[in-house]
Design a protein around this motif. Structure first.
Motif, mmCIF file in Angstrom:
data_model
loop_
_atom_site.group_PDB
_atom_site.id
_atom_site.type_symbol
_atom_site.label_atom_id
_atom_site.label_comp_id
_atom_site.label_asym_id
_atom_site.label_seq_id
_atom_site.Cartn_x
_atom_site.Cartn_y
_atom_site.Cartn_z
ATOM 1 N N LYS A 7 4.479 3.524 -7.174
ATOM 2 C CA LYS A 7 3.415 2.582 -7.125
ATOM 3 C C LYS A 7 3.452 1.641 -5.722
ATOM 4 C CE LYS A 7 0.971 3.973 -10.739
ATOM 5 N NZ LYS A 7 -0.258 4.729 -10.635
ATOM 6 N N ALA A 8 4.525 1.739 -5.062
ATOM 7 C CA ALA A 8 4.896 0.849 -3.996
ATOM 8 C C ALA A 8 3.911 0.939 -3.017
ATOM 9 C CB ALA A 8 6.306 1.360 -3.415
ATOM 10 N N HIS A 9 3.279 1.874 -2.846
ATOM 11 C CA HIS A 9 2.167 2.179 -1.674
ATOM 12 C C HIS A 9 0.984 1.331 -2.082
ATOM 13 C CE1 HIS A 9 1.038 5.471 -4.577
ATOM 14 N NE2 HIS A 9 -0.163 5.192 -4.173
ATOM 15 N N GLN A 10 0.777 0.983 -3.530
ATOM 16 C CA GLN A 10 -0.304 0.551 -3.919
ATOM 17 C C GLN A 10 -0.238 -1.363 -3.847
ATOM 18 O OE1 GLN A 10 -1.632 1.710 -7.609
ATOM 19 N NE2 GLN A 10 -1.906 3.906 -6.881
ATOM 20 N N PHE A 11 0.993 -1.759 -3.463
ATOM 21 C CA PHE A 11 1.513 -3.174 -3.641
ATOM 22 C C PHE A 11 1.121 -3.758 -2.083
ATOM 23 C CE2 PHE A 11 4.234 -6.709 -3.052
ATOM 24 C CZ PHE A 11 3.807 -7.580 -4.232
#
Length: 244
Positions: free
Chosen positions: A193-197
């Protein structure tokens, strides 16, 4: 029809009036507070009225297995030991240890997301904090280290340090209060989920108190005679001390 949103279980540690957990629930679809801790009698009663169950009294007595199934913990440990409004004794003050000691159970329970709130001064080695002076590290540095060693990623803020300084008035709040928000995400979740943070933009206009008050308050919060008696019961367990 509209697809049902899968519930996201949340736990509010050192909840106080639980404005953090409750506010997150208003903004995040499906987030449900299923547990918490708080030792102030009045705050416990407010928590009970809001969620229809009572929180644990002492967070340090809550075993990690009781956090099973929880996806996110909101940890708002007492700030008085670090705050400019207090004596700033840090971990020399017994209340100052809670910010660090809470982390062990979250790591052991492998909570996917941990959100911590504290005053910015926890980043410093306070002069009166003999414990931190001896170690040569700040409470915040030790918290981040324990989280990272426990398998969590702690995003950096705009100043390049772990956590983000946020001012309530810049986020639409009615008070000018700055807090350090630290988020820790379990590594397997972060990889997905890093790309959504991203940290929220702090560019909202502040509001007046009148704008945030409910025009029609919920009945359980109205100062009816019955409600008044119940609050006095928890605030003054000894009948002899109750207002007359």
């Amino acid at each position: 029809g509209v697809d049902a949103v899968e519930p996201v279980m949340a736990y509010s540690a050192y909840a106080g009036l639980d404005n953090l957990g409750h506010g997150a629930g208003l903004e995040c679809a499906g987030l449900v507070v299923v547990g918490g801790s708080e030792n102030n009698s009045v705050a416990r009663e407010v928590f009970r009225r809001r969620y229809r169950f009572s929180p644990f009294e002492e967070q340090e007595a809550v075993p990690p297995h009781m956090l099973g199934g929880v996806y996110v913990v909101f940890g708002t440990a007492p700030c008085v030991a670090f705050s400019k409004a207090g004596y700033q004794q840090g971990c020399r003050d017994p209340r100052g240890h809670h910010y660090e000691t809470q982390i062990k159970s979250y790591v052991e329970a492998q909570i996917p997301v941990v959100v911590l709130e504290q005053v910015p001064e926890c980043r410093r080695v306070l002069e009166k904090d003999i414990y931190s002076v001896k170690l040569g590290t700040s409470p915040q540095a030790r918290v981040v280290q324990e989280l990272e060693e426990g398998g969590y990623h702690v995003p950096l803020g705009s100043d390049g340090l772990p956590g983000q300084l946020m001012r309530a008035s810049d986020l639409g709040g009615v008070v000018d209060r700055e807090r350090l928000i630290t988020i820790a995400v379990r590594l397997d979740v972060w990889e997905q989920k890093a790309h959504q943070f991203e940290w929220p933009a702090q560019e909202m206009e502040s509001r007046a108190v009148a704008e945030i008050l409910d025009k029609t308050p919920l009945e359980q919060y109205v100062n009816l005679e019955e409600n008044k008696e119940q609050f006095e019961r928890v605030q003054y367990p000894d009948r002899r001390n109750r207002p007359r």
